[in-house]
Enzyme design. Structure first.
Site, PDB file in Angstrom:
ATOM      1  N   LYS A 126      42.318  -8.759  -7.336  1.00  0.00           N
ATOM      2  CA  LYS A 126      43.327  -8.143  -8.209  1.00  0.00           C
ATOM      3  C   LYS A 126      42.720  -8.046  -9.598  1.00  0.00           C
ATOM      4  CE  LYS A 126      47.630  -6.639  -8.116  1.00  0.00           C
ATOM      5  NZ  LYS A 126      48.451  -6.058  -7.041  1.00  0.00           N
ATOM      6  N   ASP A 166      48.864  -0.562  -9.332  1.00  0.00           N
ATOM      7  CA  ASP A 166      49.921  -1.588  -9.350  1.00  0.00           C
ATOM      8  C   ASP A 166      50.812  -1.207 -10.534  1.00  0.00           C
ATOM      9  OD1 ASP A 166      50.694  -4.351  -8.098  1.00  0.00           O
ATOM     10  OD2 ASP A 166      50.836  -4.722 -10.233  1.00  0.00           O
TER      11      ASP A 166
END
Ligand code: NDP
Length: 446
Positions: A126, A166
């Site tokens: 991430k 995201d």
């Protein structure tokens, strides 16, 4: 057992001080996975969970860029390469002022389990930045993305680490970052997912997380011998996940009554239909305005400033905005109003206290690492199509997405069935763990 879990958590906490979101995610996994490890000789004594909670690599870097007033701005960029036991690192990039190491490590940690659950060969990662795209012009966003990628490009690659979108990173940002990567590397590869359709993207990728969440909720309800049809659904958020969760609910004849953003929520007692949802998509994706504008167009709806929608009576709640947005008091309200299912579209939107309350009051609850895995699953399918230099049709991708969500639901049942129902948290954590742990054990102490 409790003592072993507490000792483990104390050690992790010692090494990761001031990272509350990361500790929250680790605690949830430790509480369900450590008892499983203790009962299984192949995992016991291998310090396997301690290895999984430690990122393989953390990169933090300066992102300097020039705004429209020709002033120099400085942000911080990150990439957490958490685990590559079952495939290259894979996970989104988040651009939001709240981004810090704790939030990205919790997201990267969850991603390891989520990607494992999809059955596709993807490790977990991430990244992101504390940059806020809100209120910036397109050219400012482009300059930021170019500067961000000018450092990130050396850490990623189609067989190494494949970022995606995201919060705050949609098709616009992916486009700017892909353009810069291509320029720096002089090669056209599937290094990012969520690309545009004409340059390597997959059909259904924009829809995948929201659709997948609803497919998962359908499985949960089918397991209780009921269905989504005619049910009242409360959704938080109005970004990518919320929009397509709402679209799928409308398609299968559930009634969506709320959407929200960080300024408050709109409640439309008549239901948000396809036309109203189109208005929201235009409002959020093109005009980039606040959700409150909904009530100017549809005056029968109400806007509730600075509140979240969990007070609205519903059968099903789909939290699709951000972490820790649904608290114990909200869970109590949902239970009181007769809610039977909470299925997470966002990552970790329910607090631990809210989860316990829901589980103890017979509400079927699914954690995001299982229920929102459809997004990364279709990212995996985008990677496969890029490697094949081929595109599958919309219905082919949608069918694969649905099948993957059904498989994840089955894995949750396999590992999470208990006397009085299904513990989806336990099921998702153990099913995700087993595949990663087996690969790590096979690969030696690395
Ligand atoms: P978007 O940026 O498209 O939308 C985010 C939405 O959540 C916006 O409506 C935003 O409102 C709201 N929001 C963000 N922060 C807050 C906050 N602190 N309080 C209240 N509302 C907030 O993001 P996505 O839809 O892509 O992501 C939503 C969630 O889903 C995240 O948890 C993400 O990690 C998760 N997720 C996303 C996937 C994807 O494929 N995109 C895949 C799997 C999970 P505002 O505009 O006012 O900030």
């Amino acid at each position: 057992m409790n003592k072993i879990v507490q000792q483990f958590l104390a050690e992790v906490d010692q090494r990761n001080q001031h990272q509350p979101e990361f500790m929250q995610a680790v605690t949830e996994v430790a509480e369900t996975v450590i008892p499983y490890i203790v009962q299984h000789d192949i995992y016991y004594g291998q310090n396997i969970l301690m290895r999984i909670v430690e990122p393989e690599r953390v990169v933090s870097f300066r992102v300097a860029w020039i705004d429209d007033k020709e002033e120099i701005q400085v942000n911080r960029g990150y990439r957490i390469e958490m685990n590559s036991a079952i495939g290259p690192y894979k996970g989104g990039l988040r651009f939001h002022p709240s981004v810090n190491l704790s939030i990205l490590k919790f997201l990267a940690f969850e991603q390891v389990f989520k990607n494992s659950l999809t059955t596709l060969p993807m490790g977990g990662g991430k990244g992101g930045s504390d940059f806020d795209p809100k209120g910036k012009t397109d050219t400012e966003v482009m300059r930021f993305c170019q500067s961000f990628m000018t450092e990130l490009f050396r850490h990623i690659g189609p067989n190494r680490d494949i970022p995606a979108g995201d919060i705050g990173v949609g098709s616009r940002e992916i486009g700017y970052m892909f353009g810069q990567y291509k320029r720096l590397k002089n090669e056209f590869t599937g290094v990012l997912t969520g690309k545009g359709m004409s340059w390597g993207g997959s059909l259904i990728r924009p829809e995948a997380t929201g659709y997948g969440t609803v497919y998962f909720a359908e499985e949960m309800l089918a397991h209780q011998n009921t269905s989504m049809e005619g049910k009242v659904v409360v959704i938080s958020g109005s970004g990518n996940v919320a929009q397509y969760a709402a679209e799928k609910c409308i398609q299968i004849k559930a009634k969506v009554v709320t959407l929200s953003d960080s300024s408050g929520y709109v409640y439309d007692p008549e239901g948000i239909d396809e036309e109203k949802l189109q208005f929201v998509m235009e409002l959020k994706n093109v005009k980039r305005q606040r959700i409150s504008a909904y009530v100017e167009k549809y005056p029968k709806a109400q806007f509730h400033a600075k509140k979240n929608p969990w007070e609205v009576p519903c059968d099903i709640a789909l939290p699709c905005a951000t972490q820790n947005e649904l608290h114990e008091t909200d869970a109590k309200m949902l239970v009181k109003n007769g809610c039977i299912c909470v299925c997470e579209g966002a990552n970790m939107p329910c607090t631990p206290e809210a989860i316990s309350y829901l589980q103890n009051n017979n509400v079927s609850y699914a954690p995001g690492k299982a229920s929102n895995a459809g997004g990364v699953a279709v990212s995996g399918l985008e990677m496969a199509q890029n490697s094949l230099r081929y595109s599958w049709t919309r219905s082919e991708v949608d069918e694969r997405l649905k099948a993957i969500m059904q498989d994840i639901h089955k894995s949750c049942l396999d590992y999470g069935k208990e006397k009085n129902g299904v513990n989806y948290v336990k099921g998702a954590n153990i099913a995700g763990f087993v595949k990663v742990a087996d690969a790590m054990l096979a690969q030696g102490v690395v």
